[in-house]
Design an enzyme around this catalytic site. Structure first.
Site, PDB file in Angstrom:
ATOM      1  N   SER A  12       0.849  -1.195   0.000  1.00  4.99           N
ATOM      2  CA  SER A  12       0.000   0.000   0.000  1.00  4.99           C
ATOM      3  C   SER A  12       0.882   1.241   0.000  1.00  4.99           C
ATOM      4  O   SER A  12       1.701   1.431   0.905  1.00  4.99           O
ATOM      5  CB  SER A  12      -0.881   0.006   1.250  1.00  4.99           C
ATOM      6  OG  SER A  12      -1.411   1.294   1.460  1.00  4.99           O
ATOM      7  N   HIS A  37      -1.398  -1.301  -4.052  1.00  6.71           N
ATOM      8  CA  HIS A  37      -2.668  -1.024  -3.373  1.00  6.71           C
ATOM      9  C   HIS A  37      -2.744   0.469  -3.034  1.00  6.71           C
ATOM     10  O   HIS A  37      -1.816   1.031  -2.467  1.00  6.71           O
ATOM     11  CB  HIS A  37      -2.707  -1.872  -2.106  1.00  6.71           C
ATOM     12  CG  HIS A  37      -3.986  -1.835  -1.332  1.00  6.71           C
ATOM     13  ND1 HIS A  37      -5.080  -2.599  -1.659  1.00  6.71           N
ATOM     14  CD2 HIS A  37      -4.349  -1.146  -0.212  1.00  6.71           C
ATOM     15  CE1 HIS A  37      -6.051  -2.384  -0.782  1.00  6.71           C
ATOM     16  NE2 HIS A  37      -5.631  -1.492   0.104  1.00  6.71           N
ATOM     17  N   ASP A  39      -4.963   3.277  -0.996  1.00 11.24           N
ATOM     18  CA  ASP A  39      -5.985   3.465   0.035  1.00 11.24           C
ATOM     19  C   ASP A  39      -6.572   4.862  -0.045  1.00 11.24           C
ATOM     20  O   ASP A  39      -5.905   5.843   0.278  1.00 11.24           O
ATOM     21  CB  ASP A  39      -5.350   3.245   1.417  1.00 11.24           C
ATOM     22  CG  ASP A  39      -5.158   1.774   1.715  1.00 11.24           C
ATOM     23  OD1 ASP A  39      -6.144   1.024   1.596  1.00 11.24           O
ATOM     24  OD2 ASP A  39      -4.021   1.373   2.043  1.00 11.24           O
ATOM     25  N   MET A  41      -9.113   7.542   1.367  1.00  9.34           N
ATOM     26  CA  MET A  41      -9.862   7.838   2.599  1.00  9.34           C
ATOM     27  C   MET A  41     -10.408   9.255   2.516  1.00  9.34           C
ATOM     28  O   MET A  41      -9.663  10.185   2.216  1.00  9.34           O
ATOM     29  CB  MET A  41      -8.923   7.734   3.796  1.00  9.34           C
ATOM     30  CG  MET A  41      -8.225   6.382   3.895  1.00  9.34           C
ATOM     31  SD  MET A  41      -7.114   6.373   5.313  1.00  9.34           S
ATOM     32  CE  MET A  41      -6.479   4.704   5.215  1.00  9.34           C
ATOM     33  N   HIS A  70      -8.689   0.810  -3.182  1.00  9.36           N
ATOM     34  CA  HIS A  70      -9.575   0.509  -2.047  1.00  9.36           C
ATOM     35  C   HIS A  70     -10.242   1.811  -1.603  1.00  9.36           C
ATOM     36  O   HIS A  70      -9.592   2.686  -1.049  1.00  9.36           O
ATOM     37  CB  HIS A  70      -8.700  -0.109  -0.936  1.00  9.36           C
ATOM     38  CG  HIS A  70      -9.396  -0.359   0.360  1.00  9.36           C
ATOM     39  ND1 HIS A  70      -8.710  -0.598   1.522  1.00  9.36           N
ATOM     40  CD2 HIS A  70     -10.716  -0.431   0.680  1.00  9.36           C
ATOM     41  CE1 HIS A  70      -9.568  -0.798   2.511  1.00  9.36           C
ATOM     42  NE2 HIS A  70     -10.790  -0.695   2.022  1.00  9.36           N
ATOM     43  N   MET A  72     -12.294   3.853   0.747  1.00  9.88           N
ATOM     44  CA  MET A  72     -12.887   4.001   2.086  1.00  9.88           C
ATOM     45  C   MET A  72     -13.578   5.359   2.107  1.00  9.88           C
ATOM     46  O   MET A  72     -13.087   6.329   2.694  1.00  9.88           O
ATOM     47  CB  MET A  72     -11.780   3.915   3.149  1.00  9.88           C
ATOM     48  CG  MET A  72     -11.293   2.494   3.373  1.00  9.88           C
ATOM     49  SD  MET A  72      -9.708   2.428   4.217  1.00  9.88           S
ATOM     50  CE  MET A  72      -8.614   2.621   2.819  1.00  9.88           C
ATOM     51  N   MET A 141     -11.031  -6.632   5.992  1.00  9.07           N
ATOM     52  CA  MET A 141     -10.156  -5.749   6.769  1.00  9.07           C
ATOM     53  C   MET A 141      -9.713  -6.486   8.025  1.00  9.07           C
ATOM     54  O   MET A 141     -10.544  -7.040   8.750  1.00  9.07           O
ATOM     55  CB  MET A 141     -10.899  -4.472   7.190  1.00  9.07           C
ATOM     56  CG  MET A 141     -11.131  -3.457   6.089  1.00  9.07           C
ATOM     57  SD  MET A 141      -9.670  -2.957   5.145  1.00  9.07           S
ATOM     58  CE  MET A 141      -8.568  -2.348   6.424  1.00  9.07           C
ATOM     59  N   GLY A 146      -8.491   3.016   8.415  1.00  5.36           N
ATOM     60  CA  GLY A 146      -8.222   4.427   8.692  1.00  5.36           C
ATOM     61  C   GLY A 146      -6.741   4.745   8.795  1.00  5.36           C
ATOM     62  O   GLY A 146      -6.295   5.756   8.282  1.00  5.36           O
ATOM     63  N   PHE A 147      -6.004   3.859   9.433  1.00 10.94           N
ATOM     64  CA  PHE A 147      -4.593   4.156   9.666  1.00 10.94           C
ATOM     65  C   PHE A 147      -3.726   2.917   9.499  1.00 10.94           C
ATOM     66  O   PHE A 147      -4.172   1.806   9.795  1.00 10.94           O
ATOM     67  CB  PHE A 147      -4.405   4.719  11.083  1.00 10.94           C
ATOM     68  CG  PHE A 147      -5.118   6.018  11.282  1.00 10.94           C
ATOM     69  CD1 PHE A 147      -4.509   7.220  10.956  1.00 10.94           C
ATOM     70  CD2 PHE A 147      -6.426   6.035  11.747  1.00 10.94           C
ATOM     71  CE1 PHE A 147      -5.180   8.422  11.102  1.00 10.94           C
ATOM     72  CE2 PHE A 147      -7.114   7.236  11.902  1.00 10.94           C
ATOM     73  CZ  PHE A 147      -6.489   8.439  11.577  1.00 10.94           C
ATOM     74  N   GLY A 148      -2.506   3.141   9.046  1.00  7.99           N
ATOM     75  CA  GLY A 148      -1.537   2.060   8.964  1.00  7.99           C
ATOM     76  C   GLY A 148      -0.960   1.785  10.344  1.00  7.99           C
ATOM     77  O   GLY A 148      -1.222   2.505  11.305  1.00  7.99           O
ATOM     78  N   GLY A 149      -0.193   0.706  10.422  1.00  6.44           N
ATOM     79  CA  GLY A 149       0.564   0.432  11.641  1.00  6.44           C
ATOM     80  C   GLY A 149      -0.234  -0.127  12.804  1.00  6.44           C
ATOM     81  O   GLY A 149       0.232  -0.107  13.939  1.00  6.44           O
ATOM     82  N   ASP A 180      -6.081  -6.948   4.696  1.00  8.21           N
ATOM     83  CA  ASP A 180      -5.500  -5.604   4.716  1.00  8.21           C
ATOM     84  C   ASP A 180      -5.455  -5.099   6.152  1.00  8.21           C
ATOM     85  O   ASP A 180      -6.497  -4.915   6.772  1.00  8.21           O
ATOM     86  CB  ASP A 180      -6.395  -4.703   3.839  1.00  8.21           C
ATOM     87  CG  ASP A 180      -5.871  -3.289   3.669  1.00  8.21           C
ATOM     88  OD1 ASP A 180      -4.826  -2.954   4.239  1.00  8.21           O
ATOM     89  OD2 ASP A 180      -6.536  -2.527   2.934  1.00  8.21           O
ATOM     90  N   GLY A 181      -4.226  -4.910   6.661  1.00  4.20           N
ATOM     91  CA  GLY A 181      -4.062  -4.377   8.006  1.00  4.20           C
ATOM     92  C   GLY A 181      -3.248  -5.296   8.891  1.00  4.20           C
ATOM     93  O   GLY A 181      -3.626  -6.445   9.118  1.00  4.20           O
ATOM     94  N   GLY A 182      -2.090  -4.791   9.331  1.00  8.94           N
ATOM     95  CA  GLY A 182      -1.248  -5.558  10.251  1.00  8.94           C
ATOM     96  C   GLY A 182      -0.617  -6.790   9.630  1.00  8.94           C
ATOM     97  O   GLY A 182      -0.272  -7.738  10.337  1.00  8.94           O
TER      98      GLY A 182
END
Ligand code: DX5
Ligand code: ZN
Length: 220
Positions: A12, A37, A39, A41, A70, A72, A141, A146-149, A180-182
Site C-alpha cells: 500500500s 494497493h 488506500d 480515505m 480501495h 474508504m 479488513m 483508517g490508519f496504517g501500523g 489488509d491491516g497488520g
C-alpha cells in the site's frame, strides 16, 4: 483458473514517501510487488484523509503493475468513475458505505474494471454473501480501517476469511480473498492458512530496511 495457493503481495503506497512517489512505486515493483494497493480515505467513512484520483493517476504513470484501489469513502458510487479514469485495474468498495452495493459493483464491471467488496472487522460475513457472484475480490479488513501500523485482529477476522473460502468453494466461485491491516511475516501465514491469497501490506513493506526481503518474507 486462478491458483489461490500463490500469494499475491500488494504493498500500500499509503506509507510511501509522496514527495518521491514514482521512485517509491518503482522501488516496490523492483522489490517484487505483484500489485500496488491505493488506500483512498475521505475523512468521513474513516477518520483520515489520504489522496484522490490525481494521485492514483500518478501511480498509474509510474507502473504497469495491477492497480488495486480501495475506496474508504461514504459514497463510492459517486466517486468510482474518477478512479476508473485514473487507471485503476480493480476497485474495491465497502459494504458499509452509503450506496446500492449491487449497482456499484455492476457499474465498476461495466466500466471495464474488476469489482471488489470489502468489510470492516466487525461486519458479519452474512452482509456480503448475496454479492459474492458479482465480485472478483473480497477484502477482509484485518484492522479497523483508517490508519496504517495497527495490530492484526486475528480472532475477529480469521473466521470471516475462512467463511469466505468455504462459500467460494461451495458455490463454485473464483474471487480473490484479500486481507489488509497488520500484515507482516508473522501474520501473513496465518491469513494464508485461513484462505487469504492477496496480502496488502503498508508498514511492513514500505518501512522495512530491505523491501525485497520484506516482500519475500510475506510469501514464506
Ligand atoms: C487501512 C488501510 C491499509 C492499511 C495497511 O486503513 O486500508 O491498507 O493502512 O497498513 P499496515 O500494513 O501498516 O497495517
Ligand atoms: Zn487498503
Amino acid at each position: 483458473m486462478v491458483d489461490f495457493n500463490q500469494r499475491i503481495v500488494a504493498p500500500s503506497v499509503l506509507a510511501s514517501d509522496y514527495g518521491q512517489l514514482s521512485a517509491e512505486v518503482e522501488r516496490a515493483g523492483k522489490a517484487g510487488a505483484d500489485w500496488i494497493h491505493c488506500d483512498i480515505m475521505d475523512g468521513h467513512f474513516v477518520d483520515n484523509i489520504s489522496f484522490g484520483p490525481d494521485f492514483v493517476a500518478a501511480v498509474r504513470r509510474a507502473t504497469e503493475l495491477y492497480l488495486d484501489v480501495h475506496l474508504m469513502v461514504v459514497r463510492p458510487d459517486r466517486y468510482f468513475p474518477r478512479f476508473v479514469e485514473a487507471g485503476a485495474d480493480g476497485i474495491t468498495v465497502h459494504v458499509e458505505s452509503d450506496h446500492d452495493v449491487g449497482d456499484t459493483l455492476k457499474g465498476i464491471r461495466d466500466a471495464g474494471c474488476r469489482p471488489g467488496l470489502c468489510l470492516r472487522p466487525e461486519t458479519p460475513f452474512s452482509a456480503v454473501e448475496e454479492y459474492l457472484d458479482a465480485i472478483d475480490l473480497l477484502l477482509v479488513m484485518t484492522v479497523v480501517p483508517g490508519f496504517g501500523g495497527q495490530a492484526f485482529m486475528e480472532a475477529e477476522t480469521m473466521p470471516t476469511v475462512a467463511a469466505a473460502r468455504e462459500a467460494r468453494e461451495a458455490r463454485g466461485l473464483s474471487f480473490h480473498i484479500e486481507v489488509d491491516g497488520g500484515i507482516d511475516a508473522v501474520t501473513a501465514p496465518i491469513a494464508a492458512k485461513h484462505g487469504a491469497n492477496v496480502l496488502v501490506a503498508e508498514t511492513s513493506v514500505f518501512k522495512a530496511p530491505d523491501m525485497a526481503e520484506a516482500i519475500s518474507a510475506l510469501r514464506a
